[in-house]
Design a protein around this motif. Structure first.
Motif, PDB file in Angstrom:
ATOM      1  N   LEU A  85     163.511  52.477 137.141  1.00 46.79           N
ATOM      2  CA  LEU A  85     163.027  53.794 137.562  1.00 46.79           C
ATOM      3  C   LEU A  85     162.313  53.731 138.914  1.00 46.79           C
ATOM      4  O   LEU A  85     162.431  54.658 139.720  1.00 46.79           O
ATOM      5  N   CYS A  95     160.704  62.384 140.960  1.00 49.39           N
ATOM      6  CA  CYS A  95     160.726  61.906 139.574  1.00 49.39           C
ATOM      7  C   CYS A  95     162.065  61.246 139.292  1.00 49.39           C
ATOM      8  O   CYS A  95     163.121  61.717 139.749  1.00 49.39           O
ATOM      9  N   TYR A  97     164.137  59.628 135.803  1.00 50.58           N
ATOM     10  CA  TYR A  97     164.043  59.578 134.343  1.00 50.58           C
ATOM     11  C   TYR A  97     165.298  58.957 133.749  1.00 50.58           C
ATOM     12  O   TYR A  97     166.376  59.000 134.341  1.00 50.58           O
ATOM     13  N   ILE A 130     164.364  66.895 131.344  1.00 46.80           N
ATOM     14  CA  ILE A 130     163.724  65.685 131.878  1.00 46.80           C
ATOM     15  C   ILE A 130     163.163  64.908 130.695  1.00 46.80           C
ATOM     16  O   ILE A 130     161.975  64.930 130.401  1.00 46.80           O
ATOM     17  N   PRO A 132     162.310  61.574 128.213  1.00 49.39           N
ATOM     18  CA  PRO A 132     161.674  60.286 128.494  1.00 49.39           C
ATOM     19  C   PRO A 132     162.711  59.161 128.535  1.00 49.39           C
ATOM     20  O   PRO A 132     163.757  59.265 127.898  1.00 49.39           O
ATOM     21  N   ARG A 134     160.018  59.089 131.895  1.00 51.81           N
ATOM     22  CA  ARG A 134     159.914  59.804 133.165  1.00 51.81           C
ATOM     23  C   ARG A 134     158.908  59.083 134.063  1.00 51.81           C
ATOM     24  O   ARG A 134     157.773  58.846 133.662  1.00 51.81           O
ATOM     25  N   HIS A 171     168.465  61.269 137.562  1.00 53.01           N
ATOM     26  CA  HIS A 171     168.674  60.806 136.197  1.00 53.01           C
ATOM     27  C   HIS A 171     169.313  59.417 136.226  1.00 53.01           C
ATOM     28  O   HIS A 171     170.401  59.240 136.758  1.00 53.01           O
TER      29      HIS A 171
END
Length: 237
Positions: A85, A95, A97, A130, A132, A134, A171
């Motif tokens: 990540l 972000c 995730y 979104i 987990p 994240r 993602h």
């Protein structure tokens, strides 16, 4: 204990674990102090119960990290979670995730969690995609005003809706998180409140963006948190 241990064995080694005990009454605090009180990577804090928003904000404020990954106390992450990540986030996103699996209280496998294959801000306006784990930037979290401490639940949906207004997300399609299904979880035990809060945070997002010609609708009452939008002109027909 199992949750914290899953965080301690990350292949990415530049991390700290900030734990906020939100007034638990099940010996959690004593277990944490006994097992992890001397670990230099772990920050422990406990206060009387004030809800998930306050607990999350407190845990983040007590840490020094520039990136935040939330891990609920009954869940687990895979050893490569942070590495993958962090790498994804460094490409300019607010972000990153991954995917999750669902597990029974004893840790046995239930199924692979659902996913929306690609991040879509439009889809996020209708559904909390979104999932987990994240990982997000602390400076963005501060900029948007942190977690809303007035929300009993759906506070994570609210945070990611607000983050989506200032940057893109990505993602990583790999299962990195084990989500333990418990009857006592807030999603299950406070379902009605979750529905109200979900609708409220979506309506707040529409208001922030000046989208005042559409209203939220629920196509299937059996799934009240799966929403759609209808132009106000059609409401008058």
């Amino acid at each position: 204990e199992e949750c914290v241990n899953s965080a301690l064995v990350q292949t990415y080694d530049n991390f700290e674990i900030s734990i906020h005990d939100d007034g638990s009454t099940d010996n959690t605090w004593n277990i944490l102090k006994s097992k992890f009180g001397d670990n230099q990577k772990i920050i422990l804090n406990s206060l009387p119960n004030r809800g998930i928003g306050f607990a999350t904000n407190s845990a983040i404020r007590n840490g020094d990290g520039e990136l935040i990954l939330q891990l609920d106390s009954d869940d687990l992450i895979e050893p490569e979670t942070l590495s993958l990540l962090v790498e994804a986030l460094q490409r300019g996103y607010v972000c990153a995730y991954g995917n999750f699996r669902r597990i029974h209280p004893d840790g046995s496998h239930i199924d692979d969690g659902w996913e929306a294959p690609e991040y879509s801000r439009f889809r996020l306006m209708k559904d909390m995609i979104i999932h987990p784990p994240r990982l997000y930037r602390k400076d963005v979290w501060e900029y948007i005003g942190q977690h809303n401490e007035k929300l009993v639940n759906a506070e994570d949906f609210d945070v990611f809706l607000r983050m989506s207004e200032v940057g893109d997300m990505v993602h990583v399609r790999k299962t990195l998180y084990s989500y333990r299904i418990l009857e006592t979880s807030s999603t299950r035990s406070k379902s009605d409140i979750m529905t109200v809060n979900t609708h409220d945070v979506i309506n707040s997002a529409l208001e922030r963006q000046g989208i005042n010609k559409f209203e939220l609708t629920v196509p299937n009452p059996n799934f009240p948190r799966r929403v759609s939008f209808k132009h106000v002109s059609f409401s008058e027909l």
